[in-house]
Write a protein that holds these residues in place. Structure first.
Motif, PDB file in Angstrom:
ATOM      1  N   GLY A 110      55.446  78.762  14.040  1.00 16.47           N
ATOM      2  CA  GLY A 110      56.392  77.770  14.555  1.00 16.47           C
ATOM      3  C   GLY A 110      56.905  78.035  15.954  1.00 16.47           C
ATOM      4  N   GLU A 111      56.430  79.082  16.615  1.00 15.00           N
ATOM      5  CA  GLU A 111      56.874  79.377  17.982  1.00 15.00           C
ATOM      6  C   GLU A 111      56.062  78.565  18.992  1.00 15.00           C
ATOM      7  OE1 GLU A 111      57.104  83.433  19.124  1.00 15.00           O
ATOM      8  OE2 GLU A 111      57.857  84.119  17.174  1.00 15.00           O
ATOM      9  N   LYS A 112      56.652  78.410  20.201  1.00 10.30           N
ATOM     10  CA  LYS A 112      55.966  77.717  21.289  1.00 10.30           C
ATOM     11  C   LYS A 112      55.202  78.741  22.118  1.00 10.30           C
ATOM     12  CE  LYS A 112      59.306  73.929  21.638  1.00 10.30           C
ATOM     13  NZ  LYS A 112      60.303  73.241  22.501  1.00 10.30           N
ATOM     14  N   TYR A 113      53.940  78.419  22.446  1.00  8.31           N
ATOM     15  CA  TYR A 113      53.088  79.353  23.179  1.00  8.31           C
ATOM     16  C   TYR A 113      52.400  78.663  24.358  1.00  8.31           C
ATOM     17  CZ  TYR A 113      53.304  82.973  19.528  1.00  8.31           C
ATOM     18  OH  TYR A 113      53.715  83.942  18.650  1.00  8.31           O
ATOM     19  N   PHE A 114      52.018  79.512  25.311  1.00 10.83           N
ATOM     20  CA  PHE A 114      51.086  79.098  26.366  1.00 10.83           C
ATOM     21  C   PHE A 114      49.753  79.727  25.999  1.00 10.83           C
ATOM     22  CE2 PHE A 114      48.679  79.472  30.200  1.00 10.83           C
ATOM     23  CZ  PHE A 114      49.048  78.393  31.012  1.00 10.83           C
ATOM     24  N   TYR A 115      48.709  78.894  25.767  1.00 10.64           N
ATOM     25  CA  TYR A 115      47.422  79.374  25.304  1.00 10.64           C
ATOM     26  C   TYR A 115      46.404  79.334  26.440  1.00 10.64           C
ATOM     27  CZ  TYR A 115      49.297  78.600  20.580  1.00 10.64           C
ATOM     28  OH  TYR A 115      50.052  78.626  19.440  1.00 10.64           O
ATOM     29  N   SER A 116      45.586  80.398  26.514  1.00  8.13           N
ATOM     30  CA  SER A 116      44.504  80.444  27.492  1.00  8.13           C
ATOM     31  C   SER A 116      43.254  80.967  26.777  1.00  8.13           C
ATOM     32  CB  SER A 116      44.864  81.364  28.664  1.00  8.13           C
ATOM     33  OG  SER A 116      43.790  81.482  29.557  1.00  8.13           O
TER      34      SER A 116
END
Length: 401
Positions: A110-116
């Motif tokens: 449920g956390e917000k992430y920056f994905y690469s």
């Protein structure tokens, strides 16, 4: 001239719209570009981690080309993570070799992430790094609002320019209106004496045997009308010069007190004939100032002439003055019949007369007090009129020295 000004205003309007549109577009473009640039920097940093994991604190996930999760550094039960094939960063990596997604909520925790994500075709795997949207990351990706400030500043500058141009345009229009009104009124004022002179001369030409006494009377009337025309043209010339704002104020030293005494001497006989006592006892010996002596003379002389012509029933005319560091305030006070309250606000308007028939019979041009006001304004001051307490009229004039 009107068509030229209209064309210039049209071009200025187009240029203004283009500047506003360009400024807003540029601000929005730079705003978006700068945010994308910050994301690209973070994406590049995480790409390095995908090739060689150099930061164990960064969450890493390995996904096959079918979207199945093979490994996750934070989640042991990879089967519960579901298929990742439709994730944005995964799709981009399969198409372009790499991809990223911003501020997406993880289905796992449920956390917000920056994905690469990076695609390694030789291994048939996609390696993905993810950093949580913590406070430091949010700050690093925060858009720089400098370009918004820049855009607002440019728009404010354009607004100021438009406002100043509008004021200038209004001022020019008002000046043109005054000049047009002056021309129309002058034509009307000149028409009467010109017609009168023409009538008398025509009579003289048609009657060569006219008695000498009558002939002399007609010539005398022509002469008076020509004098009236000369005064009118002179006053119009003075007003025209005063309307030319680009003419600098002279730096010549003059003495306003000496000019007032000169006018008092010149008009003393006229005041005596009208039984008006001229009082200048409170006038200082000297009132030095910088200016044009002819203009200051014209200002004072018109006030004296106005009193002589219109201060009916007056027995006294007093000149008072108050000197300060940077100005002189003059009061010209008579005890005549004064002026009706409805006329007071208009006394300094061009060609305004409280009694048109009487003014013309006295040879007035209707421009005397207008000249007074214009000269006072040219010298950084003002001219006003009010009824004197107890009867009469008081004209107040302020001049910067």
């Amino acid at each position: 001239m009107y068509k030229k000004n209209k064309y210039i205003n049209y071009l200025f309007g187009i240029a203004t719209v283009m500047v506003v549109v360009f400024t807003i577009s540029f601000g929005i473009y730079e705003y978006q570009r700068e945010h994308a640039f910050r994301c690209d920097i973070l994406h590049a940093q995480l790409q390095l981690n995908n090739f060689k994991r150099n930061d164990p604190s960064i969450r890493m996930t390995i996904i096959d080309t079918l979207g199945n999760v093979l490994f996750d550094s934070r989640e042991k039960n990879t089967a519960a993570m579901g298929n990742h094939l439709k994730r944005k960063e995964v799709q981009e990596a399969l198409r372009n070799g790499e991809g990223f997604d911003i501020k997406r909520v993880s289905d796992t925790n449920g956390e917000k992430y920056f994905y690469s994500a990076t695609y390694f075709p030789e291994r048939g795997e996609i390696v993905r790094s993810a950093v949580p949207y913590s406070t430091p990351l949010t700050a690093s990706l925060e858009r720089d609002y400098t370009f918004f400030y820049y855009t607002a500043g440019i728009l404010a500058l354009v607004a100021v320019v438009l406002y100043l141009r509008s004021r200038l345009s209004d001022s020019e229009q008002e000046k043109q209106r005054i000049k047009r009104q002056l021309t129309e009124n002058a034509a009307h004022e000149l028409k009467t004496p010109a017609a009168t002179i023409n009538g008398y001369l025509e009579t003289l030409v048609d009657n060569p045997t006219m008695p000498e006494a009558k002939r002399s009377e007609f010539i005398e009337r022509c002469y008076k009308q020509s004098q009236r025309m000369t005064r009118l043209l002179t006053d119009m010339s003075v007003l025209t010069q005063l309307d030319e704002a680009n003419i600098p104020r002279p730096a010549t030293k003059i003495d306003a007190a000496r000019i007032l005494r000169q006018i008092a001497e010149e008009t003393s006989t006229q005041f005596a004939q009208r039984n008006i006592c001229l009082n200048m006892s409170s006038l200082p010996d000297q009132l030095p100032m910088l200016g044009d002596s002819s203009l200051i003379y014209s200002l004072f002389r018109n006030i004296f002439s106005n009193t002589l012509a219109y201060a009916a029933g007056a027995t006294s005319f007093e000149v008072r003055v108050k000197a300060s560091k940077d100005s002189y305030v003059f009061w010209f006070v008579d005890n005549g019949v004064g002026v009706s309250s409805e006329h007071l606000p208009h006394l300094f308007e061009r060609f305004y007369r409280t009694d048109k028939g009487r003014s013309r019979s006295l040879g007035g041009t209707g421009l005397g007090l207008a000249i007074v006001k214009n000269i006072a304004v040219r010298y950084g001051g003002y001219a006003t009129a009010a009824n004197t307490l107890g009867g009469g009229l008081t004209i107040e004039v302020c001049l910067q020295i």
